[in-house]
Design an enzyme around this catalytic site. Structure first.
Site, short mmCIF file in Angstrom:
data_model
loop_
_atom_site.label_atom_id
_atom_site.label_comp_id
_atom_site.label_asym_id
_atom_site.label_seq_id
_atom_site.Cartn_x
_atom_site.Cartn_y
_atom_site.Cartn_z
N ASP A 26 128.68 1.85 44.58
CA ASP A 26 127.28 1.87 45.06
C ASP A 26 126.35 2.69 44.17
O ASP A 26 125.42 3.33 44.65
CB ASP A 26 127.19 2.40 46.51
N LYS A 71 124.95 -0.64 40.11
CA LYS A 71 125.38 -1.41 38.92
C LYS A 71 124.67 -2.75 38.84
O LYS A 71 124.31 -3.20 37.76
CB LYS A 71 126.89 -1.66 38.97
N GLY A 131 121.74 -3.72 39.60
CA GLY A 131 120.41 -3.67 38.99
C GLY A 131 120.49 -3.60 37.48
O GLY A 131 119.68 -4.22 36.76
N GLY A 184 129.57 -5.98 46.62
CA GLY A 184 128.44 -6.65 47.24
C GLY A 184 127.20 -6.33 46.44
O GLY A 184 126.96 -5.17 46.13
N HIS A 185 126.45 -7.32 46.07
CA HIS A 185 125.19 -7.02 45.39
C HIS A 185 124.12 -8.02 45.79
O HIS A 185 124.40 -9.16 46.12
CB HIS A 185 125.36 -6.96 43.87
N THR A 243 137.54 -2.40 52.92
CA THR A 243 136.55 -3.38 53.32
C THR A 243 137.18 -4.50 54.16
O THR A 243 136.47 -5.40 54.62
CB THR A 243 135.87 -4.00 52.09
N GLN A 272 132.94 -1.59 42.07
CA GLN A 272 133.39 -0.28 42.55
C GLN A 272 133.12 0.83 41.51
O GLN A 272 132.22 0.66 40.72
CB GLN A 272 134.88 -0.33 42.96
N VAL A 287 126.29 -3.59 55.99
CA VAL A 287 126.80 -4.42 57.08
C VAL A 287 126.81 -3.64 58.40
O VAL A 287 126.31 -4.11 59.41
CB VAL A 287 128.22 -4.93 56.76
N GLY A 329 125.50 -0.52 59.08
CA GLY A 329 124.37 0.35 59.39
C GLY A 329 124.79 1.82 59.56
O GLY A 329 123.97 2.67 59.90
N ARG A 376 125.88 6.75 55.24
CA ARG A 376 126.83 7.10 54.19
C ARG A 376 126.82 8.61 54.02
O ARG A 376 125.79 9.25 54.25
CB ARG A 376 126.43 6.46 52.86
N VAL A 426 114.05 4.10 38.92
CA VAL A 426 113.05 4.84 39.70
C VAL A 426 112.58 4.03 40.91
O VAL A 426 111.54 4.34 41.50
CB VAL A 426 111.85 5.29 38.82
P1 IMP Z 1 139.24 -2.06 49.39
O1 IMP Z 1 138.72 -2.25 48.02
O2 IMP Z 1 138.65 -2.99 50.41
O3 IMP Z 1 140.74 -2.05 49.43
O4 IMP Z 1 138.80 -0.59 49.89
C1 IMP Z 1 139.36 0.58 49.33
C2 IMP Z 1 138.34 1.69 49.22
O5 IMP Z 1 137.35 1.35 48.26
C3 IMP Z 1 137.56 1.96 50.50
O6 IMP Z 1 137.30 3.36 50.59
C4 IMP Z 1 136.27 1.22 50.32
O7 IMP Z 1 135.20 1.79 51.05
C5 IMP Z 1 136.06 1.40 48.82
N1 IMP Z 1 135.24 0.32 48.25
C6 IMP Z 1 135.65 -0.94 47.97
N2 IMP Z 1 134.65 -1.65 47.43
C7 IMP Z 1 133.60 -0.82 47.36
C8 IMP Z 1 132.27 -0.97 46.85
O8 IMP Z 1 131.86 -2.02 46.35
N3 IMP Z 1 131.46 0.15 46.96
C9 IMP Z 1 131.88 1.33 47.49
N4 IMP Z 1 133.12 1.51 47.95
C10 IMP Z 1 133.97 0.45 47.89
#
Ligand code: IMP
Length: 458
Positions: A12, A15, A17, A39-40, A127, A232, A327, A329, A332, A444
């Site tokens: 998060d 990336k 952008g 997810g983007h 996820t 990630q 998703v 809400g 973080r 920014v």
């Molecule tokens: P997994 O990739 O679904 O197995 O999740 C493993 C860990 O990676 C978990 O803590 C998720 O929250 C984190 N994670 C997976 N994909 C993302 C992402 O795109 N952004 C932030 N955290 C992620």
């Protein structure tokens, strides 16, 4: 030349952008790891596209490749492609024959294992997309690859071996009855075979399967530029992250070679851009030495300590940065920038440039802090320790910077780097000096044009 985009923190970082900004000049955008856990959002001509698997460049007419290091859920893939087609686009997506397929039983097992772990507070907070179980089967040599979907005999042979094993895991290890699960067909050889054979046909009809290494090498030989899009981030890398709170692939730059079939020399000859958010955010559990405040259910020790004295700053950053799960809400976790983390990421991936995002979010704070080093058991540490338990014991030694006021960020983006507030520049220059890596871009704002571009690698 190649440009590789790597998340320097916990995912998060923004990336998408940067891929969007620099990818305009690329001909091919390839992903090298992960699957639909990413997810983007891409905004093109005022239309918003939400993608989790298809590389974002596909919205802009680039060739998108899912490299062999990815895990591909064909259901998601075709859903996303169909959704783009319905909106008048014609995405050109290729998938490595060597990429592993996320099967229905992988998703089910991901959910069951998290559930069981949560009984002893050991869940990762995945996820739920079946990412870990798919990479497990890849390493265990019982996976199904895209190439196998193209050959019904091989597909059936693979499924006849693996599906009964998965059923036995559910029943004998976890003591559950497959018939009681939400998706019992996930454990039925015939049902899985029929659905996935059909995906194989669709992939073949649409000319999607490729040998990713050869495809990308040929593109380069033809003079095309290739961007490699990491998903990630470094601290959730299976090798370099805070195990076991990690994803099951390598977001670091080495993954760009193994996950595409381009050589390490090719990746290393190109640019490797580290994407940094001006502060930290974290989804789920695990240590975070610079955490501000805390989030119930996620922050270790929250029940004993509560949110603590920095709750107000945390709330400010969370609100300004929109740090809520897209998703769920859910809020973080947020914290100050962490230099030991960034030194670790820079060494692991060899960043040639940095893009620092969300600098506008910090505007309005009296001061901005950064963990310069850690104290761990009486010693000063410049980088992240190898175990998560040690990382959890690290106490940050902070540097404090004067804050900067809010500004007309669009105007700043237009005018360039010197238009950034002086205190923000001091902060950025400290980061750049410490990592001995130039700043290429400063985010920014959320829009595509809200970026101060210092260098264009392509
Ligand atoms: P997994 O990739 O679904 O197995 O999740 C493993 C860990 O990676 C978990 O803590 C998720 O929250 C984190 N994670 C997976 N994909 C993302 C992402 O795109 N952004 C932030 N955290 C992620």
């Amino acid at each position: 030349m190649t440009v590789t985009i790597v998340g320097a923190q916990l995912g998060d970082e923004g990336k998408g952008g940067v891929v969007d900004l620099y990818g305009d000049a690329a001909d091919v955008v390839a992903r090298y790891q992960g699957g639909d856990n990413a997810g983007h959002t891409v905004v093109e001509d005022g239309t918003e596209y939400k993608l989790s698997l298809v590389p974002s460049g596909a919205v802009r007419g680039k060739v998108g490749v899912l490299g062999n290091g990815c895990v591909v859920n064909p259901r998601t893939l075709f859903e996303e492609i169909e959704a783009l087609r319905e909106r008048g686009l014609d995405p050109d997506v290729r998938v490595a024959r060597r990429a592993h397929v996320i099967m229905p039983y992988h998703r089910v097992l991901d959910g069951i294992e998290e559930e069981v772990k949560s009984e002893s507070d050991q869940e990762v907070g995945t996820t739920g997309r079946g990412i870990g179980p798919t990479y497990e089967d890849k390493a265990g040599r019982r996976g199904v690859r895209i190439g196998d979907l193209l050959d019904p005999d091989t597909l059936r042979e693979r499924l006849e071996y693996v599906v009964p094993q998965k059923r036995a895991v559910v029943e004998d290890v976890y003591g559950l009855d497959v018939a009681d699960l939400e998706d019992p067909e996930a454990f039925d050889v015939d049902a899985v075979f029929e659905e996935y054979r059909e995906y194989g046909q669709r992939l073949a009809e649409q000319g999607m399967p490729v040998e990713s290494g050869a495809f990308l090498a040929d593109a380069r030989d033809d003079g095309q530029t290739v961007m490699l899009e990491g998903a990630q981030g470094t601290l959730i890398d299976i090798d370099h992250g805070n195990y076991p709170y990690v994803t099951s692939s390598n977001p670091t730059a080495g993954g760009a070679a193994t996950g595409t079939g381009l050589s390490p020399g090719v990746i290393g000859d190109g640019e490797v851009i580290g994407i940094v958010k001006g502060y930290l955010s974290r989804v789920g559990s695990g240590p975070m030495p610079t955490e501000l405040g805390g989030v119930e259910g996620d922050t270790p020790g929250y029940d004993e300590q509560g949110a603590g004295e920095n709750e107000e700053t945390a709330t400010y950053i969370r609100e300004e940065g929109g740090e809520y799960g897209t998703v769920t809400g859910r809020p973080r976790r947020v914290g100050w920038l962490d230099m030991p983390m960034l030194r670790h990421a820079t060494r692991a991936s060899g960043f040639t440039g940095l893009a620092v995002n969300h600098v506008d979010v910090l505007a309005g704070l009296d001061e901005v802090r950064v963990a310069h080093t850690y104290d761990l058991d009486g010693e000063t540490r410049e980088s992240v320790p190898a175990t998560t338990e040690e990382w959890g014991r690290c106490e940050p030694n902070y540097r404090t910077f004067d804050g900067w006021a809010d500004a007309d960020w669009s105007a700043v983006a237009d005018e360039g780097y010197e238009a950034l507030p002086a205190n923000a520049r001091a902060y950025l220059e400290y980061v750049s000096d410490e990592l001995d890596t130039p700043i290429y871009a400063v985010g920014v704002g959320p829009g595509r044009d809200d970026t101060v571009v210092v260098e264009r690698p392509l």
